[in-house]
Design a protein around this motif. Structure first.
Motif, PDB file in Angstrom:
ATOM      1  N   ILE A 134      38.477  43.005  43.915  1.00  0.00           N
ATOM      2  CA  ILE A 134      39.175  41.872  43.387  1.00  0.00           C
ATOM      3  C   ILE A 134      38.233  41.747  41.854  1.00  0.00           C
ATOM      4  CG2 ILE A 134      39.355  39.363  43.072  1.00  0.00           C
ATOM      5  CD1 ILE A 134      39.164  39.342  46.263  1.00  0.00           C
ATOM      6  N   ASP A 135      37.094  41.992  41.836  1.00  0.00           N
ATOM      7  CA  ASP A 135      36.249  42.041  40.546  1.00  0.00           C
ATOM      8  C   ASP A 135      36.660  43.308  39.626  1.00  0.00           C
ATOM      9  OD1 ASP A 135      35.156  39.652  41.571  1.00  0.00           O
ATOM     10  OD2 ASP A 135      32.987  40.948  42.278  1.00  0.00           O
ATOM     11  N   ALA A 136      36.791  44.197  40.322  1.00  0.00           N
ATOM     12  CA  ALA A 136      37.258  45.455  39.515  1.00  0.00           C
ATOM     13  C   ALA A 136      38.787  45.321  38.590  1.00  0.00           C
ATOM     14  CB  ALA A 136      37.621  46.841  40.372  1.00  0.00           C
ATOM     15  N   LYS A 137      39.714  44.497  39.677  1.00  0.00           N
ATOM     16  CA  LYS A 137      40.970  44.093  38.672  1.00  0.00           C
ATOM     17  C   LYS A 137      40.650  43.114  37.683  1.00  0.00           C
ATOM     18  CE  LYS A 137      44.185  45.558  40.198  1.00  0.00           C
ATOM     19  NZ  LYS A 137      45.097  46.737  39.553  1.00  0.00           N
ATOM     20  N   ALA A 138      39.478  42.293  37.968  1.00  0.00           N
ATOM     21  CA  ALA A 138      39.535  41.338  36.790  1.00  0.00           C
ATOM     22  C   ALA A 138      38.731  42.095  35.572  1.00  0.00           C
ATOM     23  CB  ALA A 138      38.560  40.124  37.406  1.00  0.00           C
ATOM     24  N   ARG A 139      37.790  42.675  36.027  1.00  0.00           N
ATOM     25  CA  ARG A 139      37.390  43.540  34.744  1.00  0.00           C
ATOM     26  C   ARG A 139      38.214  44.264  33.677  1.00  0.00           C
ATOM     27  NH1 ARG A 139      33.074  44.502  38.545  1.00  0.00           N
ATOM     28  NH2 ARG A 139      33.952  46.471  38.853  1.00  0.00           N
ATOM     29  N   GLU A 140      39.515  44.560  34.076  1.00  0.00           N
ATOM     30  CA  GLU A 140      40.613  45.103  33.628  1.00  0.00           C
ATOM     31  C   GLU A 140      41.290  44.151  32.591  1.00  0.00           C
ATOM     32  OE1 GLU A 140      43.342  47.105  36.061  1.00  0.00           O
ATOM     33  OE2 GLU A 140      41.759  48.232  37.164  1.00  0.00           O
ATOM     34  N   GLY A 141      40.640  42.711  32.986  1.00  0.00           N
ATOM     35  CA  GLY A 141      41.360  41.712  32.208  1.00  0.00           C
ATOM     36  C   GLY A 141      42.610  41.184  32.858  1.00  0.00           C
TER      37      GLY A 141
ATOM     38  N   ALA B 137      44.356  39.768  39.706  1.00  0.00           N
ATOM     39  CA  ALA B 137      43.211  39.867  40.767  1.00  0.00           C
ATOM     40  C   ALA B 137      43.247  38.544  41.783  1.00  0.00           C
ATOM     41  CB  ALA B 137      41.935  39.884  39.828  1.00  0.00           C
ATOM     42  N   ASN B 138      43.727  37.498  41.170  1.00  0.00           N
ATOM     43  CA  ASN B 138      43.862  36.426  41.990  1.00  0.00           C
ATOM     44  C   ASN B 138      44.848  36.444  43.088  1.00  0.00           C
ATOM     45  OD1 ASN B 138      41.584  34.883  40.977  1.00  0.00           O
ATOM     46  ND2 ASN B 138      42.846  33.715  39.620  1.00  0.00           N
ATOM     47  N   ARG B 139      45.855  37.349  42.778  1.00  0.00           N
ATOM     48  CA  ARG B 139      47.027  37.616  43.599  1.00  0.00           C
ATOM     49  C   ARG B 139      46.700  38.472  44.510  1.00  0.00           C
ATOM     50  NH1 ARG B 139      47.991  33.928  41.040  1.00  0.00           N
ATOM     51  NH2 ARG B 139      49.864  33.278  39.939  1.00  0.00           N
ATOM     52  N   LEU B 140      45.838  39.407  44.181  1.00  0.00           N
ATOM     53  CA  LEU B 140      45.366  40.444  45.015  1.00  0.00           C
ATOM     54  C   LEU B 140      44.193  39.649  46.200  1.00  0.00           C
ATOM     55  CD1 LEU B 140      44.643  43.483  46.000  1.00  0.00           C
ATOM     56  CD2 LEU B 140      43.020  43.621  44.368  1.00  0.00           C
ATOM     57  N   ARG B 141      43.522  38.793  45.723  1.00  0.00           N
ATOM     58  CA  ARG B 141      42.724  37.877  46.472  1.00  0.00           C
ATOM     59  C   ARG B 141      43.680  37.220  47.737  1.00  0.00           C
ATOM     60  NH1 ARG B 141      41.246  32.599  45.945  1.00  0.00           N
ATOM     61  NH2 ARG B 141      39.305  31.837  47.135  1.00  0.00           N
ATOM     62  N   SER B 142      44.660  36.534  47.208  1.00  0.00           N
ATOM     63  CA  SER B 142      45.537  35.959  48.063  1.00  0.00           C
ATOM     64  C   SER B 142      45.956  36.881  49.146  1.00  0.00           C
ATOM     65  CB  SER B 142      46.665  35.280  47.268  1.00  0.00           C
ATOM     66  OG  SER B 142      46.139  34.221  46.613  1.00  0.00           O
TER      67      SER B 142
ATOM     68  N   ALA C  10      38.762  35.554  40.936  1.00  0.00           N
ATOM     69  CA  ALA C  10      38.631  36.298  39.793  1.00  0.00           C
ATOM     70  C   ALA C  10      38.346  35.234  38.374  1.00  0.00           C
ATOM     71  CB  ALA C  10      39.770  37.037  39.618  1.00  0.00           C
ATOM     72  N   GLY C  11      39.086  34.315  38.435  1.00  0.00           N
ATOM     73  CA  GLY C  11      38.927  33.294  37.374  1.00  0.00           C
ATOM     74  C   GLY C  11      39.978  32.311  37.353  1.00  0.00           C
ATOM     75  N   ASP C  12      40.038  31.421  36.443  1.00  0.00           N
ATOM     76  CA  ASP C  12      41.066  30.417  36.213  1.00  0.00           C
ATOM     77  C   ASP C  12      42.150  31.016  35.660  1.00  0.00           C
ATOM     78  OD1 ASP C  12      39.504  28.379  37.694  1.00  0.00           O
ATOM     79  OD2 ASP C  12      38.491  27.656  35.998  1.00  0.00           O
ATOM     80  N   GLU C  13      43.265  30.699  35.984  1.00  0.00           N
ATOM     81  CA  GLU C  13      44.440  31.180  35.372  1.00  0.00           C
ATOM     82  C   GLU C  13      45.020  30.366  34.014  1.00  0.00           C
ATOM     83  OE1 GLU C  13      47.482  31.938  38.008  1.00  0.00           O
ATOM     84  OE2 GLU C  13      46.133  33.162  39.433  1.00  0.00           O
ATOM     85  N   LYS C  14      45.017  30.793  33.155  1.00  0.00           N
ATOM     86  CA  LYS C  14      45.629  29.928  31.753  1.00  0.00           C
ATOM     87  C   LYS C  14      47.120  30.052  31.841  1.00  0.00           C
ATOM     88  CE  LYS C  14      41.354  30.383  29.123  1.00  0.00           C
ATOM     89  NZ  LYS C  14      40.748  30.881  28.068  1.00  0.00           N
ATOM     90  N   ALA C  15      47.861  29.036  31.705  1.00  0.00           N
ATOM     91  CA  ALA C  15      49.363  29.256  31.350  1.00  0.00           C
ATOM     92  C   ALA C  15      49.493  29.893  30.217  1.00  0.00           C
ATOM     93  CB  ALA C  15      49.826  27.820  31.275  1.00  0.00           C
ATOM     94  N   ARG C  16      50.516  30.855  30.337  1.00  0.00           N
ATOM     95  CA  ARG C  16      51.049  31.787  29.185  1.00  0.00           C
ATOM     96  C   ARG C  16      51.621  31.073  28.055  1.00  0.00           C
ATOM     97  NH1 ARG C  16      51.065  36.948  28.218  1.00  0.00           N
ATOM     98  NH2 ARG C  16      52.735  38.085  27.373  1.00  0.00           N
ATOM     99  N   GLU C  17      50.930  31.194  26.860  1.00  0.00           N
ATOM    100  CA  GLU C  17      51.545  30.282  25.638  1.00  0.00           C
ATOM    101  C   GLU C  17      52.612  31.178  24.838  1.00  0.00           C
ATOM    102  OE1 GLU C  17      48.012  29.264  23.685  1.00  0.00           O
ATOM    103  OE2 GLU C  17      47.414  27.869  25.289  1.00  0.00           O
TER     104      GLU C  17
END
Length: 403
Positions: free
Chosen positions: A163-170, A175-180, A206-213
């Motif tokens: 999960i962390d590896a996917k998060a490091r790719e930005g 990453a959160n979907r993978l965790r689920s 992996a972190g908080d998801e921000k709404a896509r703007e």
């Protein structure tokens, strides 16, 4: 009690209700006859042979040999004598049997690999889900290096690292979907007893998801549409149809010829994200995205209707668009359409119907299903014609593209 056993004696031996009678055979040392009440037997008695021996340099053992009359007195004496000889030589029948059972259990345990449990999970759970194929792909990728290890060797640290590896790719959302996906698998494995605890419950987001703007402008969508011309088929037509219809990626890439009517795409609920049947009008430009009609079951964009190469095709399109073009996703085309149509005077309900928005609920009645499918079709047709004109018409300003 000791007695020189005989067949008449064995047949007549009886025990009181609630008691067991043990008789040692004087003719064969170590042989025992155990008699106990049993209403299911013809004479109400159960008679069992047993041998009692002490293993050389080992424990004292009591071994059940069989039942009378299935095992005769002579057969019981012979088997008791054989066991006695073995015991004098240090052979422990019970000990050997326990070792064999333990070895078999260990061997069976070794067979419960991550691969085996994952295969059961895919078959019993993921195969029933619309997102099953995507989740299967995620889990197989994460677990590929440990598929042939024992399921209990799978640990939290290994899964968190993925999960962390996917998060490091930005890719926080991915990453959160993978965790689920992982958590659903580990919970399933735990509830079925493959593992002692649900190790996925400990996994961090992996972190908080921000709404896509980002909302693409008409000019940017028109530029994407024109850039598709430089792609090879089937991606040229598939991506252009995504632009012109505003429908979901999986629903367009998974189209079969049976889904195409004269001027419409007509999808059953089994093919849409929210499970609702949906009709999409085809403009003249959209109909131009289809080649020669094939058999009803054939996929229009590719031989299997899969999306395995869509990321590669998207990268090719981004290269054509150039580095100055905003970073965008295929899903942004839907937001761009909704925004432009709303700004152009199309009411919100029509836009929602056009995009087939709506939460998954209980199955609608037959009448409701037909209504939902056809609700506001004339207005949706006008909206799509308007959108097509925006993207392809003379008023659509096309930005400079590379390639």
């Amino acid at each position: 009690m000791r007695h020189k056993l005989s067949d008449p004696f064995v047949r007549s031996a009886k025990a009181e209700v609630g008691q067991r009678l043990d008789i040692s055979d004087e003719a064969q040392r170590g042989l025992r006859l155990r008699v106990s009440p049993d209403p299911s037997r013809p004479d109400g008695m159960r008679r069992v042979w047993a041998a009692e021996v002490r293993v050389k340099a080992g424990p004292k053992r009591k071994i059940t040999l069989g039942e009378y009359p299935e095992m005769s007195l002579a057969a019981a004496r012979n088997l008791a004598a054989e066991i006695r000889v073995e015991a004098r030589n240090g052979i422990d029948r019970i000990g050997e049997a326990e070792k064999a059972r333990a070895a078999k259990a260990a061997d069976e345990a070794r067979k419960v690999t991550v691969r085996a449990v994952l295969a059961n999970y895919i078959d019993m759970n993921l195969s029933q889900l619309r997102s099953g194929a995507e989740r299967t792909k995620q889990l197989q990728a994460v677990l590929s290096s440990i598929l042939d290890t024992h399921i209990t060797d799978m640990n939290t640290a290994f899964l968190q690292a993925a999960i962390d590896a996917k998060a490091r790719e930005g890719k926080i959302v991915m990453a959160n979907r993978l965790r689920s996906a992982i958590r659903a698998f580990t919970k399933w494995a735990w509830r079925r007893g493959y593992v002692a605890e649900d190790i996925g419950a400990k996994l961090d987001k992996a972190g908080d998801e921000k709404a896509r703007e980002l909302t693409l402008s008409i000019s940017e969508v028109a530029t994407i549409y024109q850039a598709c011309e430089k792609l090879q088929e089937p991606w040229r037509s598939a991506f252009r149809l995504l632009v012109l219809t505003g429908q979901r990626r999986g629903e367009i890439l998974g189209l079969q010829w049976r889904d195409i009517k004269e001027n419409e795409i007509e999808l059953s609920g089994s093919k849409t994200k929210n499970g609702k049947p949906h009709i999409t009008h085809l403009t003249t430009a959209a109909k131009a995205c289809f080649g020669e009609r094939g058999s009803p079951d054939a996929f229009i964009f590719g031989s299997t209707g899969g999306t395995s190469n869509v990321s590669h095709a998207k990268k090719q399109l981004d290269k054509i668009l150039g580095n100055d073009f905003p970073s965008w996703r295929l899903h942004d085309l839907r937001r761009a359409m909704a925004t432009a149509l709303a700004a152009g005077g199309i009411d919100e309900r029509t836009v929602d119907k056009l995009l087939n928005h709506g939460a998954v609920g209980s199955a609608p009645s037959a009448v409701a299903g037909v209504y939902n499918r056809h609700d506001r079709l004339p207005e949706r047709r006008v909206a799509l014609e308007k959108w097509t004109s925006m993207v392809t018409g003379n008023s659509a300003k096309v930005l400079k593209i590379h390639g």
